[in-house]
Design an enzyme around this catalytic site. Structure first.
Site, PDB file in Angstrom:
ATOM      1  CB  THR A 120      -3.027   2.402 -14.402  1.00 51.32           C
ATOM      2  OG1 THR A 120      -2.556   2.455 -13.051  1.00 51.32           O
ATOM      3  CG2 THR A 120      -3.058   0.953 -14.851  1.00 51.32           C
TER       4      THR A 120
ATOM      5  CE1 TYR B 141      -4.519   1.784  -8.931  1.00 52.40           C
ATOM      6  CE2 TYR B 141      -5.530   2.361 -11.019  1.00 52.40           C
ATOM      7  CZ  TYR B 141      -4.515   1.754 -10.313  1.00 52.40           C
ATOM      8  OH  TYR B 141      -3.505   1.115 -10.978  1.00 52.40           O
TER       9      TYR B 141
ATOM     10  CB  THR C 261      -2.558  10.009  -8.148  1.00 57.12           C
ATOM     11  OG1 THR C 261      -1.485  10.370  -9.036  1.00 57.12           O
ATOM     12  CG2 THR C 261      -2.616  10.986  -6.991  1.00 57.12           C
ATOM     13  CD  GLU C 262      -0.944   4.191 -10.498  1.00 58.31           C
ATOM     14  OE1 GLU C 262      -0.969   4.458 -11.727  1.00 58.31           O
ATOM     15  OE2 GLU C 262       0.074   3.801  -9.906  1.00 58.31           O
ATOM     16  CB  VAL C 263      -4.547   9.619 -14.059  1.00 56.03           C
ATOM     17  CG1 VAL C 263      -5.378  10.120 -15.222  1.00 56.03           C
ATOM     18  CG2 VAL C 263      -4.667  10.565 -12.875  1.00 56.03           C
TER      19      VAL C 263
END
Length: 308
Positions: free
Chosen positions: A175, A205, A273-275
């Site tokens: 993100t 998240y 996944t969101e980094v």
């Protein structure tokens, strides 16, 4: 806000037609090389893994081979561990995290499971650091049979024979600040809708599946990643990107209903996944390391909690 010009292409309140899509496409510029950054790395892995094509994309004069990496000791009696990256081409650590995982840990599961890694689902978008494909379609809303997005259709076809054999699927995303500055405004303009600004969370998240939640699995992954980088906090509404927080660092979506990548198979354990690569608290290498930590934790949990 629908009467205001919040994006340089389109007429507020009207969905794009062919002319607007062509104008959008004309703005896109190649900024990096799929061949140099991805294909060359996979070529060097051929001595250890089976690197195979699962189709190709032809956009104008550009040709993109689609490549998947499989365990060399593939066995029909073992579960399948699936890692996908680069569904959104601008989400860099998804691609490079998948490659780093293969290079550093790909051989760790020999004899225990079959590893299948697709590091760059959307090569055209990777080169242009973009979310969409050339037809202004988001692959991550189009993972279904006979998909209009070629990137999505090819991956669905690859995974169709394995739908019920995949034990774990982790899909690597980011993100970014550009979600608010470019991609969400473009989406609203494309669809003729008003743009309502949102908030970009600072930190890592996960996205769980509304219809098949696995909270212990998600928590295990979050705890592993927290050793590498910081976990995103909820905003003032108790949400992350408009979704309620289930537990620290975890939200959920109906992944199959939305035709998201993490819903292609019937994997018991699945997550996205969101980094956050734009954080002042994280380096690009940390972002890659976070993706690798998430993959390793997801695999560890799935193998330890396998139900035959």
């Amino acid at each position: 806000m629908s009467s205001q010009h919040f994006y340089p292409i389109g007429t507020p309140g009207q969905a794009w037609g062919a002319a607007e899509r062509a104008a959008w496409l004309a703005r896109q510029r190649k900024q990096r090389s799929y061949a140099d950054d991805v294909v060359s790395v996979l070529e060097r892995l051929r001595g250890t893994f089976d690197v195979t094509g699962y189709g190709a994309l032809d956009y104008g004069v550009e040709h993109y081979p689609l490549l998947a990496v499989r365990s060399r000791d593939w066995r029909e009696d073992l579960p399948v561990l699936l890692v996908t990256g680069g569904v959104h081409g601008y989400e860099t650590s998804g691609v490079h995290g998948a490659l780093q995982f293969l290079q550093q840990h790909g051989g760790d599961y020999a004899g225990r499971a079959n590893l299948l890694v697709v590091p760059c689902v959307s090569p055209w978008a990777y080169e242009r650091i973009h979310r969409w494909n050339p037809e202004a379609l988001d692959p991550n809303r189009n993972f279904r049979k006979h998909s209009p997005a070629g990137e999505s259709a090819a991956l669905v076809d690859l995974l169709e024979p394995l739908r019920d054999r995949v034990l774990m699927h982790i899909d690597l995303h980011e993100t970014t600040d550009s979600d608010e500055s470019e991609f969400r405004p473009a989406l609203a303009s494309r669809d003729g809708k008003p743009f309502e600004p949102g908030e970009v969370p600072d930190g890592f998240y996960l996205v769980d599946d509304t219809d098949q939640p696995q909270p212990e699995f998600q928590q295990f992954v979050i705890e592993a990643v927290a050793k590498v980088t910081h976990i995103a906090d909820a905003d003032a509404r108790g949400e992350i990107i408009g979704a309620p927080l289930l537990m620290p660092g975890v939200i959920k979506f109906p992944v199959k209903e939305w035709s998201l990548c993490a819903g292609i198979t019937n994997a018991r354990y699945a997550t996205t996944t969101e980094v956050y690569p734009d954080s002042p608290r994280a380096t690009p290498q940390q972002c890659n390391d976070a993706q690798v930590a998430a993959v390793r934790a997801a695999i560890e949990y799935a193998l330890d909690h396998r139900v035959d």
